[in-house]
Scaffold this motif. Structure first.
Motif, short mmCIF file in Angstrom:
data_model
loop_
_atom_site.label_atom_id
_atom_site.label_comp_id
_atom_site.label_asym_id
_atom_site.label_seq_id
_atom_site.Cartn_x
_atom_site.Cartn_y
_atom_site.Cartn_z
N VAL A 48 0.76 -1.28 0.07
CA VAL A 48 0.12 0.07 0.01
C VAL A 48 0.75 1.15 -0.01
CG1 VAL A 48 -2.31 -0.78 0.99
CG2 VAL A 48 -0.49 -0.19 2.63
N ARG A 49 2.12 1.15 0.59
CA ARG A 49 2.93 2.38 0.23
C ARG A 49 4.32 1.90 -0.16
NH1 ARG A 49 -0.38 2.85 4.59
NH2 ARG A 49 1.04 1.52 5.68
N PHE A 158 -6.27 6.48 -4.24
CA PHE A 158 -4.86 6.26 -3.84
C PHE A 158 -4.47 4.95 -3.86
CE2 PHE A 158 -7.96 6.96 -0.44
CZ PHE A 158 -7.64 5.70 0.19
N GLN A 196 -11.13 -6.77 3.00
CA GLN A 196 -10.65 -5.19 2.60
C GLN A 196 -11.80 -4.32 3.05
OE1 GLN A 196 -7.75 -4.05 2.11
NE2 GLN A 196 -6.99 -6.34 2.09
N PRO A 255 -11.94 4.12 8.84
CA PRO A 255 -11.04 4.87 8.17
C PRO A 255 -11.55 6.03 7.56
CG PRO A 255 -10.46 2.59 7.59
CD PRO A 255 -11.82 2.68 8.31
N GLN A 257 -9.48 8.69 6.10
CA GLN A 257 -8.76 9.27 5.05
C GLN A 257 -8.38 10.89 5.10
OE1 GLN A 257 -7.11 6.55 4.54
NE2 GLN A 257 -8.66 5.01 4.02
N ARG A 269 -13.78 8.51 -2.04
CA ARG A 269 -14.15 7.89 -0.96
C ARG A 269 -15.98 7.69 -0.96
NH1 ARG A 269 -11.45 4.15 1.69
NH2 ARG A 269 -12.27 4.94 3.65
N ASP A 295 -7.76 5.47 9.86
CA ASP A 295 -6.68 5.61 8.82
C ASP A 295 -6.81 6.96 8.56
OD1 ASP A 295 -5.58 3.06 9.26
OD2 ASP A 295 -6.56 2.46 7.45
N SER A 329 1.70 8.02 -0.63
CA SER A 329 2.60 7.53 -1.37
C SER A 329 2.12 6.88 -2.56
CB SER A 329 3.11 6.04 -0.52
OG SER A 329 3.93 5.24 -1.21
N1 SAM Z 1 -9.70 -1.15 2.67
C1 SAM Z 1 -9.33 -0.18 3.75
C2 SAM Z 1 -10.31 1.24 3.48
O1 SAM Z 1 -10.93 1.03 2.69
O2 SAM Z 1 -10.16 1.79 4.29
C3 SAM Z 1 -7.84 0.03 3.90
C4 SAM Z 1 -6.80 -0.81 3.39
S1 SAM Z 1 -4.91 0.07 3.39
C5 SAM Z 1 -4.39 -1.67 3.38
C6 SAM Z 1 -4.53 0.58 5.11
C7 SAM Z 1 -4.41 2.03 4.70
O3 SAM Z 1 -3.30 2.29 4.32
C8 SAM Z 1 -5.81 2.84 4.12
O4 SAM Z 1 -7.01 3.03 4.84
C9 SAM Z 1 -4.99 4.14 3.98
O5 SAM Z 1 -5.16 5.11 5.06
C10 SAM Z 1 -3.39 3.83 3.97
N2 SAM Z 1 -2.96 3.95 2.39
C11 SAM Z 1 -3.45 3.23 1.44
N3 SAM Z 1 -3.01 3.87 -0.03
C12 SAM Z 1 -2.06 4.61 0.52
C13 SAM Z 1 -1.42 5.34 -0.31
N4 SAM Z 1 -1.18 5.14 -1.55
N5 SAM Z 1 -0.22 6.08 0.56
C14 SAM Z 1 -0.79 6.42 1.66
N6 SAM Z 1 -1.33 5.66 2.62
C15 SAM Z 1 -2.38 5.00 1.85
#
Ligand code: SAM
Length: 430
Positions: A48-49, A158, A196, A255, A257, A269, A295, A329
Protein backbone atom coordinates in the motif's frame (compact mmCIF):
# COMPACT_ATOMS: atom_id res chain seq x y z
CA UNK A 1 12.92 -29.59 5.80
CA UNK A 2 12.33 -26.20 7.39
CA UNK A 3 10.59 -22.98 6.38
CA UNK A 4 10.62 -19.38 7.48
CA UNK A 5 7.98 -16.79 6.57
CA UNK A 6 8.54 -13.09 7.21
CA UNK A 7 5.42 -10.96 7.14
CA UNK A 8 4.88 -7.21 6.76
CA UNK A 9 1.50 -5.53 6.49
CA UNK A 10 -2.09 -5.81 7.62
CA UNK A 11 -4.06 -8.62 9.28
CA UNK A 12 -4.84 -10.10 5.86
CA UNK A 13 -1.10 -10.53 5.20
CA UNK A 14 -0.71 -12.20 8.60
CA UNK A 15 -3.56 -14.60 7.83
CA UNK A 16 -2.13 -15.34 4.36
CA UNK A 17 1.16 -16.27 6.04
CA UNK A 18 -0.68 -18.54 8.48
CA UNK A 19 -2.30 -20.23 5.48
CA UNK A 20 1.11 -20.74 3.81
CA UNK A 21 2.55 -22.05 7.08
CA UNK A 22 -0.27 -24.57 7.33
CA UNK A 23 0.26 -25.75 3.76
CA UNK A 24 4.00 -26.18 4.35
CA UNK A 25 3.46 -28.11 7.57
CA UNK A 26 1.00 -30.34 5.71
CA UNK A 27 3.72 -31.35 3.26
CA UNK A 28 6.28 -32.09 5.94
CA UNK A 29 8.01 -28.78 6.63
CA UNK A 30 8.76 -27.45 10.12
CA UNK A 31 8.80 -23.75 11.04
CA UNK A 32 12.10 -22.10 12.00
CA UNK A 33 13.13 -18.59 13.03
CA UNK A 34 16.69 -19.17 11.88
CA UNK A 35 17.17 -18.22 8.25
CA UNK A 36 20.46 -20.17 8.11
CA UNK A 37 18.67 -23.47 8.55
CA UNK A 38 15.59 -22.71 6.42
CA UNK A 39 15.11 -24.61 3.15
CA UNK A 40 12.30 -22.29 2.08
CA UNK A 41 12.15 -18.58 2.89
CA UNK A 42 9.04 -16.65 1.94
CA UNK A 43 8.75 -12.86 2.28
CA UNK A 44 5.11 -11.83 2.43
CA UNK A 45 4.61 -8.12 2.18
CA UNK A 46 2.05 -5.42 1.59
CA UNK A 47 2.37 -2.78 -1.10
CA UNK A 48 0.00 0.00 0.00
CA UNK A 49 2.97 2.31 0.40
CA UNK A 50 6.34 2.47 -1.29
CA UNK A 51 8.40 2.14 1.92
CA UNK A 52 7.57 -1.51 2.70
CA UNK A 53 7.94 -2.39 -0.96
CA UNK A 54 11.52 -1.06 -1.08
CA UNK A 55 12.28 -2.75 2.22
CA UNK A 56 11.40 -6.18 0.88
CA UNK A 57 13.81 -5.88 -2.04
CA UNK A 58 16.58 -4.82 0.37
CA UNK A 59 15.72 -7.85 2.49
CA UNK A 60 15.85 -10.16 -0.54
CA UNK A 61 19.32 -8.79 -1.36
CA UNK A 62 20.41 -9.46 2.22
CA UNK A 63 19.19 -13.07 2.02
CA UNK A 64 20.77 -13.77 -1.38
CA UNK A 65 24.14 -15.01 0.00
CA UNK A 66 22.29 -17.84 1.83
CA UNK A 67 21.83 -19.46 -1.57
CA UNK A 68 25.59 -19.81 -2.12
CA UNK A 69 26.18 -22.85 0.10
CA UNK A 70 22.78 -24.49 0.15
CA UNK A 71 19.77 -24.95 -2.09
CA UNK A 72 17.41 -22.49 -0.40
CA UNK A 73 14.19 -21.55 -2.15
CA UNK A 74 13.61 -17.82 -1.86
CA UNK A 75 10.09 -16.61 -2.53
CA UNK A 76 8.43 -13.21 -2.76
CA UNK A 77 4.73 -13.61 -1.99
CA UNK A 78 1.74 -11.38 -1.27
CA UNK A 79 0.85 -7.94 -2.58
CA UNK A 80 4.27 -6.76 -3.86
CA UNK A 81 4.62 -10.07 -5.73
CA UNK A 82 1.19 -9.55 -7.25
CA UNK A 83 2.01 -6.01 -8.26
CA UNK A 84 5.45 -6.69 -9.76
CA UNK A 85 4.67 -10.13 -11.23
CA UNK A 86 7.50 -11.52 -13.42
CA UNK A 87 9.26 -8.15 -13.04
CA UNK A 88 10.50 -9.51 -9.67
CA UNK A 89 12.77 -11.97 -11.56
CA UNK A 90 14.24 -9.09 -13.57
CA UNK A 91 14.91 -7.00 -10.48
CA UNK A 92 16.11 -9.95 -8.37
CA UNK A 93 16.90 -12.95 -10.63
CA UNK A 94 17.95 -15.08 -7.64
CA UNK A 95 14.33 -15.15 -6.41
CA UNK A 96 12.88 -18.61 -7.16
CA UNK A 97 9.18 -18.11 -6.56
CA UNK A 98 6.61 -15.32 -6.99
CA UNK A 99 3.09 -15.87 -5.69
CA UNK A 100 0.15 -13.46 -5.34
CA UNK A 101 -2.29 -13.48 -2.41
CA UNK A 102 -4.98 -15.31 -4.35
CA UNK A 103 -2.71 -18.15 -5.43
CA UNK A 104 -1.72 -19.37 -1.96
CA UNK A 105 -3.33 -22.79 -2.46
CA UNK A 106 -0.88 -23.52 -5.28
CA UNK A 107 2.17 -23.18 -3.05
CA UNK A 108 3.12 -26.92 -3.16
CA UNK A 109 3.13 -27.00 -6.99
CA UNK A 110 5.07 -23.73 -7.15
CA UNK A 111 7.66 -25.04 -4.70
CA UNK A 112 8.13 -28.21 -6.76
CA UNK A 113 8.62 -26.13 -9.88
CA UNK A 114 10.92 -23.64 -8.15
CA UNK A 115 13.51 -26.38 -7.61
CA UNK A 116 14.21 -26.32 -11.37
CA UNK A 117 13.08 -22.95 -12.71
CA UNK A 118 11.44 -19.65 -11.81
CA UNK A 119 7.92 -20.40 -10.56
CA UNK A 120 5.16 -17.81 -10.68
CA UNK A 121 1.42 -17.62 -10.04
CA UNK A 122 -0.20 -14.19 -9.88
CA UNK A 123 -3.66 -15.16 -11.10
CA UNK A 124 -6.74 -14.14 -9.14
CA UNK A 125 -8.00 -17.66 -8.53
CA UNK A 126 -11.72 -17.58 -7.72
CA UNK A 127 -11.43 -20.60 -5.43
CA UNK A 128 -8.98 -18.76 -3.15
CA UNK A 129 -11.99 -17.81 -1.03
CA UNK A 130 -12.64 -21.51 -0.40
CA UNK A 131 -9.28 -22.09 1.32
CA UNK A 132 -9.82 -24.96 3.81
CA UNK A 133 -9.45 -23.37 7.24
CA UNK A 134 -8.39 -26.68 8.82
CA UNK A 135 -5.05 -26.17 7.06
CA UNK A 136 -4.28 -22.77 8.67
CA UNK A 137 -1.35 -22.77 11.14
CA UNK A 138 -2.51 -19.91 13.36
CA UNK A 139 0.30 -17.77 14.70
CA UNK A 140 -1.81 -16.15 17.40
CA UNK A 141 -2.77 -18.13 20.48
CA UNK A 142 -5.57 -15.73 21.40
CA UNK A 143 -7.23 -14.53 18.22
CA UNK A 144 -8.47 -16.49 15.20
CA UNK A 145 -8.50 -14.41 12.03
CA UNK A 146 -11.22 -15.54 9.64
CA UNK A 147 -11.47 -14.53 5.97
CA UNK A 148 -15.00 -13.49 5.03
CA UNK A 149 -14.23 -11.94 1.64
CA UNK A 150 -11.33 -11.23 -0.63
CA UNK A 151 -10.61 -8.32 -2.94
CA UNK A 152 -12.09 -4.83 -3.12
CA UNK A 153 -14.48 -3.23 -5.61
CA UNK A 154 -13.91 0.35 -4.43
CA UNK A 155 -11.93 2.67 -6.64
CA UNK A 156 -10.22 4.94 -4.11
CA UNK A 157 -7.76 6.86 -6.26
CA UNK A 158 -4.80 6.34 -3.90
CA UNK A 159 -5.17 2.62 -3.33
CA UNK A 160 -3.34 -0.33 -4.89
CA UNK A 161 -5.48 -2.99 -3.14
CA UNK A 162 -7.91 -3.61 -6.06
CA UNK A 163 -4.85 -4.30 -8.23
CA UNK A 164 -3.16 -6.62 -5.76
CA UNK A 165 -6.19 -8.48 -4.42
CA UNK A 166 -8.67 -8.37 -7.27
CA UNK A 167 -12.47 -7.99 -7.31
CA UNK A 168 -14.60 -8.81 -4.30
CA UNK A 169 -15.52 -12.42 -3.73
CA UNK A 170 -17.49 -13.52 -0.71
CA UNK A 171 -17.13 -16.64 1.38
CA UNK A 172 -20.37 -18.51 2.08
CA UNK A 173 -21.92 -17.84 5.50
CA UNK A 174 -21.91 -21.52 6.50
CA UNK A 175 -18.15 -21.84 5.86
CA UNK A 176 -17.44 -18.73 7.97
CA UNK A 177 -19.65 -19.82 10.85
CA UNK A 178 -18.20 -23.35 10.77
CA UNK A 179 -14.66 -21.98 10.90
CA UNK A 180 -15.52 -19.68 13.81
CA UNK A 181 -17.13 -22.60 15.65
CA UNK A 182 -14.07 -24.77 15.08
CA UNK A 183 -11.84 -21.95 16.36
CA UNK A 184 -13.94 -21.64 19.54
CA UNK A 185 -13.91 -25.43 19.99
CA UNK A 186 -10.11 -25.30 19.69
CA UNK A 187 -10.02 -22.84 22.60
CA UNK A 188 -10.03 -19.42 20.90
CA UNK A 189 -11.98 -16.82 22.85
CA UNK A 190 -11.65 -14.17 20.18
CA UNK A 191 -12.42 -14.14 16.47
CA UNK A 192 -11.77 -11.34 13.99
CA UNK A 193 -13.60 -11.35 10.66
CA UNK A 194 -11.35 -10.08 7.88
CA UNK A 195 -11.80 -8.49 4.49
CA UNK A 196 -10.72 -5.30 2.71
CA UNK A 197 -14.26 -3.99 2.93
CA UNK A 198 -16.19 -6.27 5.28
CA UNK A 199 -19.40 -4.23 5.33
CA UNK A 200 -19.96 -5.17 1.68
CA UNK A 201 -20.02 -8.92 2.44
CA UNK A 202 -23.13 -10.60 1.04
CA UNK A 203 -24.31 -14.10 0.35
CA UNK A 204 -27.69 -15.47 -0.78
CA UNK A 205 -29.60 -12.36 0.28
CA UNK A 206 -27.77 -12.11 3.62
CA UNK A 207 -25.80 -8.99 4.56
CA UNK A 208 -22.86 -8.24 6.83
CA UNK A 209 -25.09 -7.65 9.87
CA UNK A 210 -26.66 -11.11 9.43
CA UNK A 211 -23.22 -12.67 9.37
CA UNK A 212 -22.16 -10.71 12.45
CA UNK A 213 -25.23 -11.92 14.35
CA UNK A 214 -24.69 -15.54 13.28
CA UNK A 215 -21.04 -15.60 14.38
CA UNK A 216 -21.87 -13.80 17.61
CA UNK A 217 -24.43 -16.56 18.38
CA UNK A 218 -21.68 -19.18 18.67
CA UNK A 219 -21.64 -20.42 22.28
CA UNK A 220 -18.32 -19.79 24.00
CA UNK A 221 -17.22 -16.95 21.72
CA UNK A 222 -16.26 -14.12 24.08
CA UNK A 223 -14.93 -11.47 21.70
CA UNK A 224 -15.86 -10.76 18.10
CA UNK A 225 -14.14 -8.10 15.99
CA UNK A 226 -14.13 -7.25 12.29
CA UNK A 227 -12.01 -5.17 9.97
CA UNK A 228 -11.86 -3.17 7.69
CA UNK A 229 -15.10 -1.18 7.62
CA UNK A 230 -15.90 1.49 5.05
CA UNK A 231 -17.90 4.56 6.19
CA UNK A 232 -20.04 4.50 3.05
CA UNK A 233 -21.22 0.95 3.70
CA UNK A 234 -21.20 0.54 7.48
CA UNK A 235 -24.72 -0.65 8.38
CA UNK A 236 -26.29 0.83 11.50
CA UNK A 237 -27.77 -2.60 12.16
CA UNK A 238 -24.18 -3.68 12.91
CA UNK A 239 -23.92 -0.85 15.46
CA UNK A 240 -27.21 -2.02 17.00
CA UNK A 241 -25.73 -5.48 17.38
CA UNK A 242 -22.56 -4.04 18.92
CA UNK A 243 -24.69 -2.22 21.47
CA UNK A 244 -26.91 -5.22 22.22
CA UNK A 245 -24.47 -8.10 22.31
CA UNK A 246 -21.75 -8.44 24.93
CA UNK A 247 -19.41 -10.47 22.76
CA UNK A 248 -19.18 -7.96 19.88
CA UNK A 249 -16.33 -5.69 20.93
CA UNK A 250 -16.93 -1.98 21.50
CA UNK A 251 -14.20 -1.00 19.09
CA UNK A 252 -14.44 0.11 15.49
CA UNK A 253 -11.79 0.90 12.93
CA UNK A 254 -13.43 3.37 10.57
CA UNK A 255 -10.91 4.87 8.13
CA UNK A 256 -11.71 8.51 7.33
CA UNK A 257 -8.61 9.18 5.14
CA UNK A 258 -9.22 12.98 5.03
CA UNK A 259 -11.48 15.63 6.55
CA UNK A 260 -11.95 17.88 3.55
CA UNK A 261 -14.89 17.28 1.21
CA UNK A 262 -12.81 18.36 -1.76
CA UNK A 263 -10.06 15.83 -1.02
CA UNK A 264 -12.53 13.06 -0.13
CA UNK A 265 -14.11 13.60 -3.53
CA UNK A 266 -10.80 13.37 -5.40
CA UNK A 267 -9.99 10.28 -3.33
CA UNK A 268 -13.37 8.85 -4.46
CA UNK A 269 -14.28 7.82 -0.94
CA UNK A 270 -18.03 8.21 -1.64
CA UNK A 271 -18.83 10.10 1.55
CA UNK A 272 -18.23 13.60 2.81
CA UNK A 273 -17.21 14.99 6.15
CA UNK A 274 -20.80 15.51 7.35
CA UNK A 275 -21.77 11.93 6.40
CA UNK A 276 -18.77 10.55 8.29
CA UNK A 277 -19.41 12.63 11.41
CA UNK A 278 -23.14 11.78 11.40
CA UNK A 279 -22.20 8.12 11.19
CA UNK A 280 -19.82 8.44 14.14
CA UNK A 281 -22.60 10.11 16.17
CA UNK A 282 -25.14 7.46 15.19
CA UNK A 283 -22.77 4.66 16.18
CA UNK A 284 -21.88 6.38 19.47
CA UNK A 285 -25.57 6.71 20.29
CA UNK A 286 -26.00 2.97 19.79
CA UNK A 287 -22.72 1.82 21.39
CA UNK A 288 -21.98 4.02 24.41
CA UNK A 289 -18.28 4.17 25.25
CA UNK A 290 -17.19 2.76 21.90
CA UNK A 291 -13.51 3.29 20.97
CA UNK A 292 -12.84 4.42 17.42
CA UNK A 293 -9.66 4.12 15.41
CA UNK A 294 -8.99 5.39 11.93
CA UNK A 295 -6.59 5.67 8.99
CA UNK A 296 -5.59 9.10 7.67
CA UNK A 297 -3.56 10.04 4.60
CA UNK A 298 -1.63 13.32 4.86
CA UNK A 299 -0.39 15.25 1.84
CA UNK A 300 -2.72 13.73 -0.74
CA UNK A 301 -2.17 15.54 -4.09
CA UNK A 302 -3.75 18.99 -4.01
CA UNK A 303 -4.20 19.06 -0.21
CA UNK A 304 -4.06 22.70 0.90
CA UNK A 305 -3.49 23.97 4.44
CA UNK A 306 -7.26 24.57 4.68
CA UNK A 307 -7.96 20.98 3.62
CA UNK A 308 -5.50 19.74 6.20
CA UNK A 309 -7.16 21.91 8.88
CA UNK A 310 -10.41 20.08 8.07
CA UNK A 311 -8.67 16.78 8.75
CA UNK A 312 -7.40 18.09 12.09
CA UNK A 313 -10.95 19.25 12.79
CA UNK A 314 -12.34 15.74 12.30
CA UNK A 315 -9.65 14.30 14.58
CA UNK A 316 -10.54 16.87 17.28
CA UNK A 317 -14.26 16.22 16.87
CA UNK A 318 -14.15 12.40 16.89
CA UNK A 319 -11.37 11.99 19.47
CA UNK A 320 -10.05 8.70 18.16
CA UNK A 321 -8.52 6.29 20.64
CA UNK A 322 -5.95 5.38 17.99
CA UNK A 323 -5.16 6.82 14.58
CA UNK A 324 -2.90 5.33 11.93
CA UNK A 325 -1.62 8.14 9.74
CA UNK A 326 0.50 7.96 6.63
CA UNK A 327 2.09 10.39 4.24
CA UNK A 328 0.65 9.90 0.77
CA UNK A 329 2.69 7.47 -1.28
CA UNK A 330 1.99 7.32 -5.05
CA UNK A 331 1.26 3.75 -6.12
CA UNK A 332 1.84 2.45 -9.63
CA UNK A 333 -1.20 2.45 -11.87
CA UNK A 334 -3.50 4.26 -9.42
CA UNK A 335 -5.23 7.47 -10.59
CA UNK A 336 -3.49 9.49 -7.87
CA UNK A 337 -0.06 8.41 -9.12
CA UNK A 338 -0.07 11.08 -11.81
CA UNK A 339 -1.53 13.88 -9.68
CA UNK A 340 0.70 16.73 -8.60
CA UNK A 341 2.30 15.89 -5.25
CA UNK A 342 2.35 18.09 -2.16
CA UNK A 343 6.03 18.97 -1.48
CA UNK A 344 7.57 16.37 0.81
CA UNK A 345 8.63 18.90 3.46
CA UNK A 346 5.06 20.23 3.67
CA UNK A 347 3.60 16.74 3.97
CA UNK A 348 6.13 15.83 6.66
CA UNK A 349 5.36 18.95 8.68
CA UNK A 350 1.60 18.36 8.44
CA UNK A 351 2.04 14.74 9.43
CA UNK A 352 3.95 15.80 12.53
CA UNK A 353 1.18 18.24 13.49
CA UNK A 354 -1.38 15.47 13.10
CA UNK A 355 0.72 13.08 15.21
CA UNK A 356 1.07 15.77 17.90
CA UNK A 357 -2.67 16.37 18.01
CA UNK A 358 -3.48 12.67 18.16
CA UNK A 359 -0.91 12.22 20.93
CA UNK A 360 -2.65 14.89 23.03
CA UNK A 361 -6.07 13.31 22.48
CA UNK A 362 -4.85 9.80 23.05
CA UNK A 363 -2.99 10.73 26.23
CA UNK A 364 -6.19 12.24 27.62
CA UNK A 365 -8.35 9.30 26.58
CA UNK A 366 -5.93 6.71 27.95
CA UNK A 367 -5.55 8.65 31.23
CA UNK A 368 -9.31 8.28 31.76
CA UNK A 369 -8.71 4.55 32.39
CA UNK A 370 -6.58 5.18 35.49
CA UNK A 371 -8.30 3.68 38.53
CA UNK A 372 -10.71 1.60 36.41
CA UNK A 373 -10.89 -2.21 36.41
CA UNK A 374 -10.81 -3.73 32.93
CA UNK A 375 -11.15 -7.27 31.67
CA UNK A 376 -8.00 -8.37 29.86
CA UNK A 377 -7.50 -11.32 27.53
CA UNK A 378 -3.97 -12.50 28.35
CA UNK A 379 -1.62 -12.65 25.36
CA UNK A 380 1.68 -13.52 27.11
CA UNK A 381 4.81 -11.88 28.49
CA UNK A 382 4.99 -8.16 27.98
CA UNK A 383 7.74 -6.39 26.07
CA UNK A 384 7.77 -3.48 28.49
CA UNK A 385 6.05 -1.86 31.44
CA UNK A 386 4.86 -4.97 33.36
CA UNK A 387 5.33 -8.72 33.48
CA UNK A 388 2.49 -9.73 31.22
CA UNK A 389 0.39 -8.27 28.48
CA UNK A 390 -3.13 -8.54 27.15
CA UNK A 391 -5.91 -6.55 25.53
CA UNK A 392 -9.16 -4.96 26.61
CA UNK A 393 -12.42 -5.37 24.74
CA UNK A 394 -11.85 -1.93 23.21
CA UNK A 395 -8.45 -3.09 21.91
CA UNK A 396 -6.09 -1.37 24.33
CA UNK A 397 -2.86 -3.09 25.26
CA UNK A 398 -2.56 -3.56 29.03
CA UNK A 399 0.79 -4.44 30.60
CA UNK A 400 0.23 -5.82 34.07
CA UNK A 401 1.88 -7.38 37.08
CA UNK A 402 0.54 -10.35 38.98
CA UNK A 403 1.69 -12.73 41.72
CA UNK A 404 0.86 -15.82 39.67
CA UNK A 405 1.83 -16.64 36.08
CA UNK A 406 -1.41 -16.25 34.13
CA UNK A 407 -2.51 -18.67 31.43
CA UNK A 408 -2.31 -17.29 27.92
CA UNK A 409 -5.82 -16.93 26.50
CA UNK A 410 -7.46 -16.52 29.93
CA UNK A 411 -9.41 -13.50 31.15
CA UNK A 412 -8.24 -11.45 34.14
CA UNK A 413 -9.53 -8.33 35.88
CA UNK A 414 -6.82 -5.70 35.96
CA UNK A 415 -6.85 -2.42 37.86
CA UNK A 416 -5.27 0.33 35.77
CA UNK A 417 -2.66 2.25 37.74
CA UNK A 418 -1.03 4.28 34.97
CA UNK A 419 -1.48 5.13 31.33
CA UNK A 420 1.25 5.38 28.71
CA UNK A 421 1.04 6.70 25.14
CA UNK A 422 -0.09 3.51 23.45
CA UNK A 423 -0.86 1.26 26.38
CA UNK A 424 -2.19 0.97 29.91
CA UNK A 425 -0.36 -0.36 32.97
CA UNK A 426 -2.03 -2.18 35.85
CA UNK A 427 -2.20 -4.88 38.52
CA UNK A 428 -4.31 -8.00 38.56
CA UNK A 429 -7.10 -7.98 41.09
CA UNK A 430 -6.58 -11.28 42.96
N1 SAM B 1 -9.58 -1.27 2.76
C1 SAM B 1 -9.36 -0.31 3.77
C2 SAM B 1 -10.16 0.97 3.47
O1 SAM B 1 -10.77 1.14 2.48
O2 SAM B 1 -10.16 1.85 4.30
C3 SAM B 1 -7.91 0.04 3.99
C4 SAM B 1 -6.78 -0.83 3.51
S1 SAM B 1 -5.15 -0.11 3.38
C5 SAM B 1 -4.35 -1.60 3.37
C6 SAM B 1 -4.73 0.61 4.93
C7 SAM B 1 -4.50 2.08 4.89
O3 SAM B 1 -3.34 2.42 4.17
C8 SAM B 1 -5.59 2.85 4.20
O4 SAM B 1 -6.74 2.98 4.97
C9 SAM B 1 -4.91 4.17 3.91
O5 SAM B 1 -5.03 5.08 4.98
C10 SAM B 1 -3.45 3.77 3.75
N2 SAM B 1 -3.06 3.89 2.33
C11 SAM B 1 -3.56 3.22 1.28
N3 SAM B 1 -3.00 3.64 0.14
C12 SAM B 1 -2.11 4.61 0.47
C13 SAM B 1 -1.24 5.45 -0.26
N4 SAM B 1 -1.16 5.39 -1.58
N5 SAM B 1 -0.48 6.35 0.43
C14 SAM B 1 -0.56 6.44 1.76
N6 SAM B 1 -1.37 5.68 2.52
C15 SAM B 1 -2.15 4.77 1.89
Amino acid sequence: MKYMIKTWGCQMNVLDSDKMGGILQGIGYEATDDEREADVILLNTCSVREGPENKVFTELGRLKPLKKDRRVILGLVGCVAQQEKAGVFKRAPYVDLVMGPRAVRNLPELLAQARYQHAIDTQFHDDSILFPDQVIARSSATKAYITIMEGCNKRCTFCIVPTTRGRETYRPMSAIVDEARRAVDAGYKEVELLGQNVNCWKCEGLRFQDLLAAVSDIPGLRRLRFTTSHPRHFPLEAADLMGERDNICNYLHLPVQAGSDRILKVMRRQYDRAWYLDLIDAIRARVPGIAFSTDIIVGFPGESEEDFQETLGVVRRVEYDTAFSFRFSPRPGTPAEGMEAVPEAVARERHQRLLDLQLQIQTRRFAAYEGRVVEVLVEGKSKKGGQFSGRTEDNKVVNFTTARVPAVNSFLDVKITRSAVNSLVGEVIE
